[in-house]
Scaffold this active site. Sequence first.
Site, PDB file in Angstrom:
ATOM      1  N   SER A 137     109.215 -45.084 -48.859  1.00 41.01           N
ATOM      2  CA  SER A 137     108.424 -44.757 -47.679  1.00 41.01           C
ATOM      3  C   SER A 137     107.066 -45.422 -47.788  1.00 41.01           C
ATOM      4  CB  SER A 137     108.248 -43.231 -47.578  1.00 41.01           C
ATOM      5  OG  SER A 137     107.275 -42.888 -46.623  1.00 41.01           O
ATOM      6  N   TYR A 147     105.433 -35.932 -52.417  1.00 40.02           N
ATOM      7  CA  TYR A 147     106.318 -36.860 -51.709  1.00 40.02           C
ATOM      8  C   TYR A 147     105.854 -38.297 -51.946  1.00 40.02           C
ATOM      9  CZ  TYR A 147     109.179 -38.879 -47.993  1.00 40.02           C
ATOM     10  OH  TYR A 147     110.089 -39.631 -47.294  1.00 40.02           O
TER      11      TYR A 147
END
Length: 253
Positions: A137, A147
């Site tokens: 990402s 994350y």
Amino acid sequence: MPTALITGASAGLGAEFARQLARRRADLILVARSVEALDHIASEIRSEFGVAVEVLVADLADERDVERVAARLRDTSDPVDLLVNNAGFGLPLQFADNDVDDEVRHLRVHVEASMRLMHAALQTMRGRGGRIINVASVAGFISRSTYSACKAWLIGFSRWANLEYARDRVSVTAVCPGFTHTSFHERMGLPPGQEGVPAFMWLDARDVVREGLRDAARGRSVSIPSFRYRAIVMLAAVLPDSVTSGVARRGRV
């Protein structure tokens, strides 16, 4: 025909990888936790594209399930040519308020499972050739709770592995999309239009997968779909963390 194993294949980017690879005549091994969802997409793909589709139900937070998938990747009698590490989920950004067991599961799925499956795939790909795609990402380029940390690990390891195993005819690519229309956000309780992200920042899953597959075929270590997100990553590299982390508190990537 080539064979691709895709984790997190029951929805979102994983399902889109499955469709686009089937369109290219690849046989598939689909991995996810939900047998009903896997059977549905497998039946759909077999009917539309006429390729072989194997279903492998596994929870990648469970070490025994990870080993079952790894064993399939090590199978030399029916080798896998492309591994797509796509399985993952998000958590609220407030680390200290989250259940630590959820955070550990999050780490296992994003980092440990991906590492174990890469290790298994390399056992049969080295020398024969193959590709590994790790779905990361743009969050991996900024400061954004665990994350971001998990995705940063995937990006860094993919960069090294792509160089290291090129001599063995294996490419490793981290595909780094920004906000993408999938069910990922809905599973976190964020219905469409309520993520706090402008409409122009959203990507289409088909475009993300198409660009990711193209860059993997070219042997690139990092693929950032869309010019706007490539510009954001370049900008984030020169801005202080205090600025990027403040912006990153909005939405989910």
